[in-house]
Every structure is written in C-alpha cells, then in structure tokens.
Design a protein around this motif. Structure first.
Motif, PDB file in Angstrom:
ATOM      1  N   ALA A 259       2.987  10.099   2.526  1.00  0.00           N
ATOM      2  CA  ALA A 259       4.017   9.825   1.547  1.00  0.00           C
ATOM      3  C   ALA A 259       3.504   9.867   0.024  1.00  0.00           C
ATOM      4  N   SER A 260       4.611  10.022  -0.995  1.00  0.00           N
ATOM      5  CA  SER A 260       4.349  10.079  -2.191  1.00  0.00           C
ATOM      6  C   SER A 260       5.013   9.100  -3.080  1.00  0.00           C
ATOM      7  N   SER A 261       4.489   8.286  -3.969  1.00  0.00           N
ATOM      8  CA  SER A 261       5.323   7.313  -4.751  1.00  0.00           C
ATOM      9  C   SER A 261       4.652   7.433  -6.137  1.00  0.00           C
ATOM     10  N   ILE A 262       5.746   7.907  -6.943  1.00  0.00           N
ATOM     11  CA  ILE A 262       5.568   8.423  -8.590  1.00  0.00           C
ATOM     12  C   ILE A 262       6.343   7.684  -9.277  1.00  0.00           C
ATOM     13  N   LEU A 263       5.800   6.802 -10.412  1.00  0.00           N
ATOM     14  CA  LEU A 263       6.591   6.198 -11.436  1.00  0.00           C
ATOM     15  C   LEU A 263       6.690   6.851 -12.605  1.00  0.00           C
ATOM     16  N   ILE A 264       7.543   7.216 -13.357  1.00  0.00           N
ATOM     17  CA  ILE A 264       7.536   7.655 -14.682  1.00  0.00           C
ATOM     18  C   ILE A 264       8.212   6.865 -15.565  1.00  0.00           C
ATOM     19  N   THR A 265       7.386   6.694 -16.481  1.00  0.00           N
ATOM     20  CA  THR A 265       7.871   5.552 -17.623  1.00  0.00           C
ATOM     21  C   THR A 265       7.548   5.885 -18.954  1.00  0.00           C
ATOM     22  N   THR A 266       8.320   5.349 -19.872  1.00  0.00           N
ATOM     23  CA  THR A 266       8.103   5.344 -21.366  1.00  0.00           C
ATOM     24  C   THR A 266       7.099   4.406 -21.753  1.00  0.00           C
ATOM     25  N   ASP A 267       6.777   3.567 -21.000  1.00  0.00           N
ATOM     26  CA  ASP A 267       6.105   2.321 -21.490  1.00  0.00           C
ATOM     27  C   ASP A 267       4.664   2.189 -21.098  1.00  0.00           C
ATOM     28  N   SER A 268       3.623   2.596 -21.787  1.00  0.00           N
ATOM     29  CA  SER A 268       2.419   2.633 -21.393  1.00  0.00           C
ATOM     30  C   SER A 268       1.643   1.240 -20.970  1.00  0.00           C
ATOM     31  N   GLU A 269       2.319   0.286 -21.537  1.00  0.00           N
ATOM     32  CA  GLU A 269       1.759  -1.047 -21.276  1.00  0.00           C
ATOM     33  C   GLU A 269       2.156  -1.440 -19.796  1.00  0.00           C
ATOM     34  N   LEU A 270       3.494  -0.983 -19.415  1.00  0.00           N
ATOM     35  CA  LEU A 270       4.067  -1.318 -18.053  1.00  0.00           C
ATOM     36  C   LEU A 270       3.490  -0.404 -17.025  1.00  0.00           C
ATOM     37  N   ALA A 271       2.724   0.738 -17.439  1.00  0.00           N
ATOM     38  CA  ALA A 271       2.040   1.619 -16.570  1.00  0.00           C
ATOM     39  C   ALA A 271       0.815   0.876 -16.144  1.00  0.00           C
ATOM     40  N   ASN A 272       0.083   0.345 -16.854  1.00  0.00           N
ATOM     41  CA  ASN A 272      -1.012  -0.407 -16.680  1.00  0.00           C
ATOM     42  C   ASN A 272      -0.846  -1.533 -15.775  1.00  0.00           C
ATOM     43  N   LYS A 273       0.382  -2.327 -16.308  1.00  0.00           N
ATOM     44  CA  LYS A 273       0.532  -3.755 -15.435  1.00  0.00           C
ATOM     45  C   LYS A 273       0.916  -3.111 -13.749  1.00  0.00           C
ATOM     46  N   VAL A 274       1.915  -1.996 -13.663  1.00  0.00           N
ATOM     47  CA  VAL A 274       2.056  -1.850 -12.366  1.00  0.00           C
ATOM     48  C   VAL A 274       0.854  -1.401 -11.487  1.00  0.00           C
ATOM     49  N   SER A 275       0.028  -0.761 -12.160  1.00  0.00           N
ATOM     50  CA  SER A 275      -1.126  -0.196 -11.655  1.00  0.00           C
ATOM     51  C   SER A 275      -2.008  -1.366 -10.979  1.00  0.00           C
ATOM     52  N   ASP A 276      -2.192  -2.360 -11.927  1.00  0.00           N
ATOM     53  CA  ASP A 276      -2.884  -3.545 -11.488  1.00  0.00           C
ATOM     54  C   ASP A 276      -2.321  -4.304 -10.534  1.00  0.00           C
ATOM     55  N   LYS A 277      -0.717  -4.500 -10.529  1.00  0.00           N
ATOM     56  CA  LYS A 277       0.031  -5.295  -9.537  1.00  0.00           C
ATOM     57  C   LYS A 277      -0.141  -4.497  -7.896  1.00  0.00           C
ATOM     58  N   VAL A 278       0.120  -3.126  -8.248  1.00  0.00           N
ATOM     59  CA  VAL A 278      -0.325  -2.273  -6.916  1.00  0.00           C
ATOM     60  C   VAL A 278      -1.822  -2.625  -6.002  1.00  0.00           C
ATOM     61  N   GLU A 279      -2.533  -2.781  -6.970  1.00  0.00           N
ATOM     62  CA  GLU A 279      -3.964  -2.897  -6.297  1.00  0.00           C
ATOM     63  C   GLU A 279      -4.048  -4.500  -5.930  1.00  0.00           C
ATOM     64  N   GLU A 280      -3.132  -5.262  -6.391  1.00  0.00           N
ATOM     65  CA  GLU A 280      -3.410  -6.735  -6.120  1.00  0.00           C
ATOM     66  C   GLU A 280      -2.495  -6.879  -4.932  1.00  0.00           C
ATOM     67  N   PHE A 281      -1.368  -6.345  -4.605  1.00  0.00           N
ATOM     68  CA  PHE A 281      -0.306  -6.377  -3.562  1.00  0.00           C
ATOM     69  C   PHE A 281      -1.001  -5.702  -2.311  1.00  0.00           C
TER      70      PHE A 281
END
Lengths: 430, 430
Positions: free
Chosen positions: A266-288
């Motif tokens: 499966a593929s999960s792809i986030l495209i965002t204009t906010d680089s800070e959000l990108a980093n936070k999501v990446s951390d949350k994914v690891e946490e979850f």
C-alpha cells in the motif's frame, strides 16, 4: 517517513518512482493463470476441485460441497454481536441509499415529427462477485459489491470466496445472510474467476465479474475480459492527502497509517505546503506505529512506499496529486470545498478534517471499490453502472424518415454501401 | 436464406451455432500482437515507422510525416459535394444533441447533520480514437467516436488511422475538418493501439482508446486494457429482426442485406412468427442480392451466417432474440413499442417499419459503435460515459462523524484494522 521537497534537484526522479507504485507484473503470471482458466473451461468442476485441493488444501468430495449452506449463513448472522449487526445494517442502508442515487433510468423523447429517441436501461442477468477470503475476509467488501448489484436489479448474484483449509470467516457468512445472498461458492483466486466467466456444472456463467483480489485474480479478470465484463483491474490500496498548515498532525498520521496497515504494498502519500507539518506528521507516524495490531505490515508500507512531499504552493500540490491520481484523496485544508474544482483525478475525495478515509471504507455510503495505481485517470468507483447496460432506442415516424432520409442515403452512398442506401430509399419512395 | 423452424428436433443445435457467431480467435494472434506492442513500448517512433513500412507499404521519413496536415483536412472539406457537407453537418448536430442528453453531472447532497455526499464527473485528459482506413474508411465512424469525446469535454483528442500506400481517404479528412480534429496520425492496426496506449515521441499517451477495428486491433485493445481504458472488444457487425405478419418482405430483405454487405463475417438473423413471410423474405433477399455493389460480400455473409427462424409465438421469438443479444435489433410488428419492455439485450433497438437500421449508422443521433457477438448482455453503446470518470465525494460534519463514527469503528475493529478504527476514534474523542 521520507520527506521530499519539490524544489530539490532530485525531486523529479523521486516523484517518477512514486508514480510507478501501482505497477503489477501481470505478464509474469499470465502463463500460470491462463493454464488454470483453460482447465476450468474444459473440465468444469473436476478442475475446480483439483485447484481447490492444490491452493486451499482441502478437496471437495461432491459438487454440493462447493457451496456454502444458507443455514450456515443464518447461524453466523444470529451469533454475531447485536451491536455489530446494527452497525452492518446501518452501513447497508447508507450504501444502498447512495447507490440508488446513481441508478440511471430509461428515457424516451419525441420530436415534432413524432419520431422517438431514447435509451433503455437493463440490469445484466447474472453478476459474479469475488470476495477475498481466509483470515483477512472483509464483510465490508461483500456489502460494497452486493449492494450496487441489488440496486441495479440483477436477478442472480453469485459470490465466490476462497476457503483455505475449508474454513470460512464467520463475519463474511453473517454479511451474506444480512445481504440476502444465497449462492456462495468456496472457490478462490483465478479458479473462481474462471468458474464465473465460463460456468461449470455448479457455478453459473455470469455477465459481469467485480471485486478485489491479488495479482492472480487481477490477471484472471484481465484474461476473461470480453467474455464477460469486469469492474476494473485493481492493485494495492493507497491514500493521498493534501494538507495546509491548518491540518492536525495526529489526524494526518493515523489516516496515513490506516492505509499502510492494509498491505505492505500500500502507498500513503502526504503533499503539503507546510514543512513544519511535514516533520510533525513524520514523528507522529513513528509514534503511532508501535500501537498498531498490524505494525509490521504498516511499517514496511510506510518505509518503502510512503512519502511526504513539501511544495511551495497549494496549486503545485494539487498538480502533483492529479498526476498521482490516488485511489483515496483526503483534502485537509482551511476551505477544502474550494479546491474541489481543481481536483481532476481521484477515486474518492474526502473533504475536511472530520472525514477520515475509513468512513468511506465502511459506512458513509459511496463504494470502497475504487481505481488504484493512477487508473483513477480513466476508471470510476464500482457502481450500479457496472451491473447495468444500455440499449439505444430509435423509432422514426414516416414524417421523420422523410425529413432525414435523403441525407442518410447520401452518406451511405458516399461510403459505398448501396444496401444501406437502398434500405432508406425504399422507404422514401413509398 | 436458410430457414429454421424452432419446433424442429435439430433446432437447438442450429441455434447454438448461431450463438457462436461472434467468436474471434484472439488467442491465435496474441503472440504477434504482443510482439508489436512491445516494440512500440520500447522503441517508440522507430518501431512505429518500421511497422508502417511492413504493413502499409510506405516508410515515413520523419516524425512529422506520421501526422496528417490540417491543411489537407481543410482542403478535403472544401472539395466535397456541398450536399454531402450539409448531410454530414446534419448528422453531426443530431449525434451531438443525442449525446448531450447522456452527459451526467456532478452532484452533491447535504443531510441534516450538514454532511455532504456526492459524485464528481470529470472528462479524461486524453482520448485516442481508432478509425479503420484504406478504401473502406468511413467518415461516419469518425463522427461517432469524436462527438461523444467532445461532448464529454475531453481536452486532447487523438485520431489514428492506417494509410495503406500512404493514401488517405478524402472523406475521412473532410470529416476530421468538420469535427475540428487536429491531431490525426497515419498509423493503423495494433501499432496504433500501442502508440496511443504507451505514447511515442510524436503520439501522446491517452487515457482511453475507442473505435472499431479488425482482430488485430481488438486483440491489441484487450492487451492494453488496464494500462488505459477501452470502449469494448468488438467483432463483426450483425442485425437481428423480430417481425410478425404485418411486416413487408422487401423492407426486411434490404435491411438484412444492409448488414450483410459490411463483411463476409457479418450476421443477419430474422425471427418471425409467420412462415409465409419467412419464405417471401428469403426470395426477396435473393432478388436484391444481384443489385448490390458489394454483392459477393453480402452473398457470402447471407449464405454462411444468415438465418431466418420461424417460431410459434412472439414470446418465443423474443426469448431467442434475447439469447442472441444482437448488436442491432429491428422490431417490425403491429405495435413494436409494446414489446420494448420484454427486450432485454440489444445494442440498439429500431422500432417500426420506418426505422431501417442504417438511420442509426449515420444520422438518427445514437451511436453506431455497439456491442457485438452477444456482448450486448453486458456492454453498452459507445457514449460520453466512456470519456468521463467519476469520483465519490464525502464531507462529514462534526455532527455527522459523531453520528456514524461508533458503528464505523466497530466494523473496522471487527475486521482487525486498528488504524482504521483509531482514525475514527481520535475524531470522536475531540
């Protein structure tokens, strides 16, 4: 998760790789699948039983054993948690109501010469639904395939599902009873597709085959296409998310993971204009990830096929997403509805932070069988349209044929088809 | 023509043979076609030019030579008979008006929780139309493929047509100008399908390929299905006629012949309750055959694949015709409209003696690209639907997700997908 920046020199190559996500090696298994289909076509139930023995490790001793008893379905339905029963009924009703909205009608228009043009809508006689089986049997897949066929008015609905070691998922049986499906056969993979496409002594030949499956099922569907109709050729599941700085990282992370837990492919792809959000999501994914029952599968999917892309504008983000043409697309921005017009290619579009993709998998109403791997550029969600077909209606009055006959005869003559021409002229002369 | 009586002992066997009319040996040419497609995929224009040299006996000296000039189209349009020009414009307008009636719209419904469900309709980005060429090039095929794509709103329309000995039919060029088509490529057969499916340096990759063709075209379309969408896999043309004693033998005979003159492989089948009419039609067919410009083709088709069936009732006649599921069906009875309900399977239905099938080929409005060989049991006429695709729309309000979220999470949990469950629960907790 990997984070890419669209402004990087290497981005184009990375993005091209993401676009290849859905490629399946259908050619690599065509030989095997062709062999299985030929056996079924030529030997019917005999081949079917041998293939079940080989792939599902049990051998039906009679033709009757290929079929699931309606008593077993009723019993399974009675034994499930009443709350789950209610949930499935709610899902049924909502899916049915949505698909009723999609049902086209026969129409006819009469012009001033008394001539009539129109289109007749008719259900196919028989539909064959393939439902994956074993431990990962999903009752929701049954609902999503049966309901559009029932709304379309299909008279005979056939279900095939594999039963490894002759075991069948109780929830799937309960869902069959709930959907009033009676013809359920214990056959899976390419064997099931062959049986429904050609018919055997026990399983009727159908007109259209729908439903998800692995590469063997997908390849078999492609090979029997033309002999019967099919819904689409589907690959691994996928989600794309468009988000701006207003989005919550925990929502986005769990939504990405809900796709990743389906399948390592499966593929999960986030495209965002906010680089800070990108980093936070990446951390949350690891946490979850550590909290999931299917952590290993989700982790492999996220690591190998997940991606976060940071763009300099929402327009750029949308352009990239249109190229990806994801099966599921979440739009989590301040005003998601305002972006709807510019979204060209997606199987299903989920607008706003209160619309996680799983509501579409189960209960919102629209179908969860959706085009994958970029095929949303030309395929539509599974729908009543896959279970009906249309016939043009033409009825010319004498005045009508007199009005357009000469032009018709002239074109026929120009194309060198004199019987066509004469079939019109003979009427004009009378 | 051969006359069969449904009461005869041998009828079942004879009828079974008629049902096999549409079988094409796709498997027999799959190897060759696969080879051609692979060459195009790997070598692009180089392979294309070599294949044109091989099959059409001329070799393009540059990439530009693959393309037809718009000047040539305008010149062809200016040089055709003004009456024919008017006839083609009338056909264009009527076909356009009919297809506009078939165009679905984007819709959204809001429920009492403020949640929205709907469906978005979007045209595909690029469509590829295959138009057979050579001496038998039919401008009507161009209109019937281009117009639904234009009504659907497709931005880029590509046409491929073979040009044996580098000659192109002037009428086809004129029709291209009339339809405002600008991208016309001189490539035919499997080569054309490969070029449009994979793209080359000159010909763009499309999302959907439509249009008629021989067995090599049909096979290539089947092989690229999934990489792109296609309209259908079509075989030789055919007509079925249902008639009672009120029908005129001369009308029926010329209508049967208008199908037979297309192709030696075409089928013309009359089913009637009136044995006297059967004999009269057979005589008329023989009489008319000698008057046709394509007598040899029509004679072979009628002798080898034509049939008249006499039944004891109209119900029986209709049942047999539903089994045949003909591409074109004429209903020539006292009250044809009263039979419409009982007709289940046919590509296009022509009602009454003033509606000869050729009006549907050219000018009535509905499409002439129709399912053949019994595939009307599951395929529909070519339509705007082939050039659009749909996306589901889901937008849940906070109240909406609160109302159905618990049921959703419960089903997800039951299916063992805990990230799905949590993606809903995280919203319910807020």
């Amino acid at each position: 998760m990997k984070i890419f920046y669209s402004s990087d020199d290497t981005f184009e190559a990375n993005f091209a790789e993401l676009l290849e996500r859905g490629k399946m090696d259908i050619e690599g298994v065509t030989g095997i699948v062709n062999g299985l289909l030929k056996e079924i076509k030529e030997e019917g139930n005999t081949a079917l039983k041998a293939q079940i023995a080989k792939f599902d490790r049990w051998e039906p001793q009679s033709d009757e054993e290929l079929m699931v008893s309606t008593e077993a379905m009723a019993k399974a339905y009675d034994s499930i948690d009443p709350k789950l029963r209610d949930a499935l009924h709610l899902a049924y009703d909502r899916i049915e109501a949505y698909h009723q909205k999609l049902m086209p009608s026969t129409w006819m228009d009469e012009d001033k010469t008394g001539s009539i043009l129109g289109q007749k809508v008719t259900a196919v006689d028989r539909a064959g639904l393939y439902i994956p089986g074993g431990k990962a049997a999903y009752p929701s897949s049954l609902l999503m395939n049966v309901i559009p066929a029932q709304v379309a008015g299909v008279e005979e609905i056939v279900v095939c599902t594999p039963t490894p070691d002759n075991e069948i998922n109780e929830l799937l049986l309960a869902a069959c009873h709930l959907c009033k499906v009676t013809k359920v056969y214990k056959v899976g993979g390419a064997s099931a597709i062959g049986a429904m496409a050609y018919g055997t002594e026990t399983i009727p030949k159908v007109d259209v085959i729908t439903g998800p499956g692995n590469i063997f099922v997908a390849t078999a569907k492609k090979l029997v296409y033309g002999e019967v109709n099919i819904d689409m050729i589907a690959g691994p599941s996928e989600i794309g998310i468009l988000a701006d700085e207003s989005a919550r990282e925990d929502y986005l992370a769990i939504d990405l993971l809900s796709q990743a837990e389906h399948d390592e492919m499966a593929s999960s792809i986030l495209i965002t204009t906010d680089s800070e959000l990108a980093n936070k999501v990446s951390d949350k994914v690891e946490e979850f990830l550590g909290t999931l029952s299917r952590e290993a599968i989700a982790r492999k999917s996220i690591e190998e096929r997940g991606a976060i892309i940071v763009t300099s504008s929402m327009e750029e983000a949308i352009d990239l997403m249109n190229e990806i043409a994801p099966e599921h697309l979440e739009v989590v921005t301040k005003d998601p509805m305002s972006l709807l017009d510019s979204i060209k290619h997606a199987g299903a579009i989920f607008l706003g932070e209160n619309t996680p993709e799983p509501v579409g998998d189960y209960i919102a109403g629209p179908n969860h069988t959706l085009p994958t791997g970029g095929t949303a550029k030309f395929y539509s969600p599974l729908s009543v349209e896959h279970f009906i077909k249309k016939s043009s209606i033409i009825s010319m009055s004498k005045e009508g044929i007199n009005a357009i006959g000469e032009a018709c005869a002239l074109i026929a003559n120009t194309e060198g088809l004199t019987a066509h021409e004469e079939s019109v002229r003979i009427r004009l002369r009378d």
